[in-house]
Design a protein around this motif. Structure first.
Motif, PDB file in Angstrom:
ATOM      1  N   THR A   1     -70.636  -0.825 -65.979  1.00  6.45           N
ATOM      2  CA  THR A   1     -71.822  -0.886 -66.841  1.00  6.45           C
ATOM      3  C   THR A   1     -71.494  -1.536 -68.187  1.00  6.45           C
ATOM      4  N   THR A   2     -70.315  -1.221 -68.723  1.00  3.21           N
ATOM      5  CA  THR A   2     -69.898  -1.830 -69.995  1.00  3.21           C
ATOM      6  C   THR A   2     -69.698  -3.329 -69.835  1.00  3.21           C
ATOM      7  N   LEU A   3     -69.127  -3.740 -68.696  1.00  2.00           N
ATOM      8  CA  LEU A   3     -68.884  -5.166 -68.471  1.00  2.00           C
ATOM      9  C   LEU A   3     -70.196  -5.930 -68.290  1.00  2.00           C
ATOM     10  N   SER A   4     -71.155  -5.313 -67.592  1.00  7.49           N
ATOM     11  CA  SER A   4     -72.456  -5.982 -67.441  1.00  7.49           C
ATOM     12  C   SER A   4     -73.181  -6.054 -68.783  1.00  7.49           C
ATOM     13  N   ASP A   5     -73.057  -4.995 -69.599  1.00  5.27           N
ATOM     14  CA  ASP A   5     -73.644  -5.025 -70.944  1.00  5.27           C
ATOM     15  C   ASP A   5     -72.967  -6.073 -71.813  1.00  5.27           C
ATOM     16  N   THR A   6     -71.663  -6.264 -71.607  1.00  2.00           N
ATOM     17  CA  THR A   6     -70.925  -7.278 -72.371  1.00  2.00           C
ATOM     18  C   THR A   6     -71.485  -8.661 -72.096  1.00  2.00           C
ATOM     19  N   LEU A   7     -71.738  -8.968 -70.844  1.00  4.07           N
ATOM     20  CA  LEU A   7     -72.315 -10.272 -70.495  1.00  4.07           C
ATOM     21  C   LEU A   7     -73.702 -10.437 -71.106  1.00  4.07           C
ATOM     22  N   ARG A   8     -74.502  -9.376 -71.005  1.00  2.00           N
ATOM     23  CA  ARG A   8     -75.878  -9.457 -71.511  1.00  2.00           C
ATOM     24  C   ARG A   8     -75.903  -9.616 -73.032  1.00  2.00           C
ATOM     25  N   ILE A   9     -75.151  -8.785 -73.745  1.00  2.00           N
ATOM     26  CA  ILE A   9     -75.187  -8.816 -75.207  1.00  2.00           C
ATOM     27  C   ILE A   9     -74.543 -10.089 -75.747  1.00  2.00           C
ATOM     28  N   THR A  10     -73.483 -10.560 -75.072  1.00  2.00           N
ATOM     29  CA  THR A  10     -72.871 -11.830 -75.493  1.00  2.00           C
ATOM     30  C   THR A  10     -73.869 -12.974 -75.366  1.00  2.00           C
TER      31      THR A  10
END
Length: 274
Positions: free
Chosen positions: A59-68
């Protein structure tokens, strides 16, 4: 908020030119065959992926892609929020708190909608402030997770480069009597360190800085919304609601008051006299 595409295009052009200069200097100093070393690439990128996937949940990695992605493409529109809350203040002054129910139903931004719901529930301003501040802290923590991912990459990449260097040196020493193998292992050793430094300093650190700026802009937006909601809850005038939100912006970004300020101030003075 109006986006200055001219300045963005100039910025992209400057970045592209600088990348070309760096690429030309690398290719001019190192042959392409040596620069694109498969062993070094495998060590660096496999090591980064293993470190990241072990350290963070998906979930953190998917959020990283989205927020980046959002940090590059999404513009924070303070003006829209300020005008929207000012309109709410005018509506509440005119028709009361219950009149904003239709605005709540139409609102798509979750943070602003939650603030409007708290306002509509007749909660005291102290209670609203406490709830919204805790909400901001939670959102800020979540926004910092991508920052931490790239922070880890900036630390891990140079270390993996050194590991690649050690592997290359071990291969060099184990094939000391084979000149061709010595050259291959020496190339892998040195290029691994180069890859690690480039990934850390030209990718991870700049994205960290960009995400931090994006976080700061979002937190400022949340604080502006919170200030406006609290002022409405305290029955402040619509003009004061606008002005107190507006001064939270940088001086060059502040907005012009949309209504007839003199009439609103006269109305406020009349209310005080009564």
């Amino acid at each position: 908020m109006k986006i200055d595409f001219g300045n963005k295009n100039k910025k992209l052009l400057i970045i592209a030119v600088m990348l070309l200069i760096i690429g030309q200097s690398l290719i001019g100093s190192i042959s392409l065959e040596v620069l694109f070393n498969l062993t070094a690439l495998q060590i660096i990128f496999a090591g980064i992926f293993i470190s990241v996937f072990v350290s963070f949940p998906m979930t953190t990695l998917s959020d990283t892609l989205r927020i980046t992605k959002e940090s590059f493409l999404k513009e924070i529109d303070y003006a829209e929020d300020i005008h929207k809350i000012h309109s709410l203040a005018v509506k509440v002054k005119k028709d009361g708190l219950l009149s904003i129910q239709s605005d709540i139903d139409r609102e798509e931004d979750i943070f602003l909608k939650d603030g409007m719901i708290l306002l509509n529930d007749y909660k005291k301003s102290e209670v609203i402030k406490d709830i919204l501040q805790k909400d901001i802290e939670s959102r800020e923590t979540n926004l910092f997770k991508p920052y931490n991912v790239f922070k880890m990459i900036s630390h891990v990449a140079p270390s993996l480069g050194l590991i690649g260097t050690l592997v290359g040196l071990i291969g060099l020493l184990s094939n000391i009597n084979q000149p061709y193998e010595i050259m291959n292992n020496m190339a892998a050793a040195l290029v691994s360190t180069l890859y690690g430094s480039l990934i850390a300093n030209f990718i991870a650190v700049p994205i960290m800085v960009r995400i931090k700026e994006y976080i700061d802009k979002n937190v400022l937006r949340y604080n502006i919304i919170t200030e406006g909601i609290l002022l409405i809850a305290q029955n402040d005038s619509a003009r004061n609601v606008f002005d107190k939100m507006n001064v939270m912006l940088k001086e060059g970004e502040r907005l012009q008051y949309p209504g007839n300020g003199m009439n609103e101030r006269n109305s406020q003075l009349h209310e005080l006299k009564i």
